[in-house]
Write an enzyme that holds these catalytic residues in place. Sequence first.
Site, PDB file in Angstrom:
ATOM      1  N   HIS A   1      33.963 -10.458 -18.542  1.00 33.55           N
ATOM      2  CA  HIS A   1      33.042 -11.366 -19.229  1.00 33.55           C
ATOM      3  C   HIS A   1      32.109 -12.082 -18.259  1.00 33.55           C
ATOM      4  O   HIS A   1      31.001 -12.456 -18.616  1.00 33.55           O
ATOM      5  CB  HIS A   1      33.844 -12.397 -20.029  1.00 33.55           C
TER       6      HIS A   1
ATOM      7  N   CYS B   1      32.183  -8.756 -11.618  1.00 26.89           N
ATOM      8  CA  CYS B   1      32.858  -9.915 -12.203  1.00 26.89           C
ATOM      9  C   CYS B   1      32.065 -11.144 -11.770  1.00 26.89           C
ATOM     10  O   CYS B   1      30.900 -11.040 -11.383  1.00 26.89           O
ATOM     11  CB  CYS B   1      34.333  -9.965 -11.817  1.00 26.89           C
ATOM     12  N   GLY B   2      32.683 -12.319 -11.830  1.00 28.30           N
ATOM     13  CA  GLY B   2      31.921 -13.523 -11.494  1.00 28.30           C
ATOM     14  C   GLY B   2      31.545 -13.572 -10.026  1.00 28.30           C
ATOM     15  O   GLY B   2      30.406 -13.851  -9.662  1.00 28.30           O
TER      16      GLY B   2
ATOM     17  N   GLY C   1      32.768 -10.971  -7.741  1.00 28.47           N
ATOM     18  CA  GLY C   1      32.956  -9.639  -7.162  1.00 28.47           C
ATOM     19  C   GLY C   1      34.283  -9.511  -6.438  1.00 28.47           C
ATOM     20  O   GLY C   1      34.748  -8.399  -6.177  1.00 28.47           O
TER      21      GLY C   1
ATOM     22  N   GLY D   1      37.555 -10.590  -7.211  1.00 28.02           N
ATOM     23  CA  GLY D   1      38.706 -10.105  -7.975  1.00 28.02           C
ATOM     24  C   GLY D   1      38.576  -8.625  -8.291  1.00 28.02           C
ATOM     25  O   GLY D   1      39.549  -7.865  -8.194  1.00 28.02           O
TER      26      GLY D   1
ATOM     27  N   HIS E   1      30.314   4.529   6.735  1.00 29.57           N
ATOM     28  CA  HIS E   1      31.467   4.453   7.640  1.00 29.57           C
ATOM     29  C   HIS E   1      32.802   4.487   6.893  1.00 29.57           C
ATOM     30  O   HIS E   1      33.767   5.067   7.389  1.00 29.57           O
ATOM     31  CB  HIS E   1      31.415   3.160   8.460  1.00 29.57           C
TER      32      HIS E   1
HETATM   33  C1  RB5 Z   1      36.323 -14.831 -14.537  1.00 28.14           C
HETATM   34  O1  RB5 Z   1      36.026 -16.088 -15.035  1.00 28.14           O
HETATM   35  C2  RB5 Z   1      36.246 -14.807 -13.028  1.00 28.14           C
HETATM   36  O2  RB5 Z   1      37.366 -15.401 -12.475  1.00 28.14           O
HETATM   37  C3  RB5 Z   1      36.124 -13.373 -12.569  1.00 28.14           C
HETATM   38  O3  RB5 Z   1      35.005 -12.806 -13.164  1.00 28.14           O
HETATM   39  C4  RB5 Z   1      35.935 -13.127 -11.084  1.00 28.14           C
HETATM   40  O4  RB5 Z   1      35.006 -14.004 -10.538  1.00 28.14           O
HETATM   41  C5  RB5 Z   1      37.113 -13.046 -10.253  1.00 28.14           C
HETATM   42  O5  RB5 Z   1      37.031 -12.726  -9.043  1.00 28.14           O
END
Ligand code: RB5
Length: 163
Positions: A9, A66-67, A69, A71, A99
């Site tokens: 999201h 993601c928010g 990158g 995670g 590389h």
């Molecule tokens: C989601 O809110 C956020 O935690 C996720 O997108 C990301 O940033 C995690 O690394």
Amino acid sequence: MRVALAADHGGAALKAELLTLLGGDGHELVDLGGDGSDPGDDYPDYARIIGSFIRDGRADRGILICGSGVGAAVAASKMPGIRASVCHDSYSAHQGVEHDDLNVLCLGARVVGSELAAELCRTFLAARFSGAPRHLRRVGKIGQIEAEAAEAARSGDRGGAAG
Ligand code: RB5
């Protein structure tokens, strides 16, 4: 090149923009979701989906958003054969492929704007693994780490935890 895109999201809006911005570049873009409507859609779920596509040969490269990158990169790199990293600068976006044989570019939608993200994607997608012996050796050692972890899991080894 067949390129899979996926986002939780936090990254769905940027993914939608990238599908438009990269749409004319001649790649086959495969949208694996999500649509951003579910705050409970977690980045590991999309990491698993995009990683499976690459491992099965259904995509050549992945772009996972993601928010931050972070995670996304942590989760995707847990999959054997997946080499994922956040690259918010152009040097890393091509050098990571040349590389390290990077196959999933992770982006943070709360960190980079859409135009920079599109440039990073183009740089990543244009890059090719060099195949130089020293890089093959190093990527081979990553494979050894994966193999050792798989063997430890099979044998019940918990990585040195006592008792
Ligand atoms: C989601 O809110 C956020 O935690 C996720 O997108 C990301 O940033 C995690 O690394």
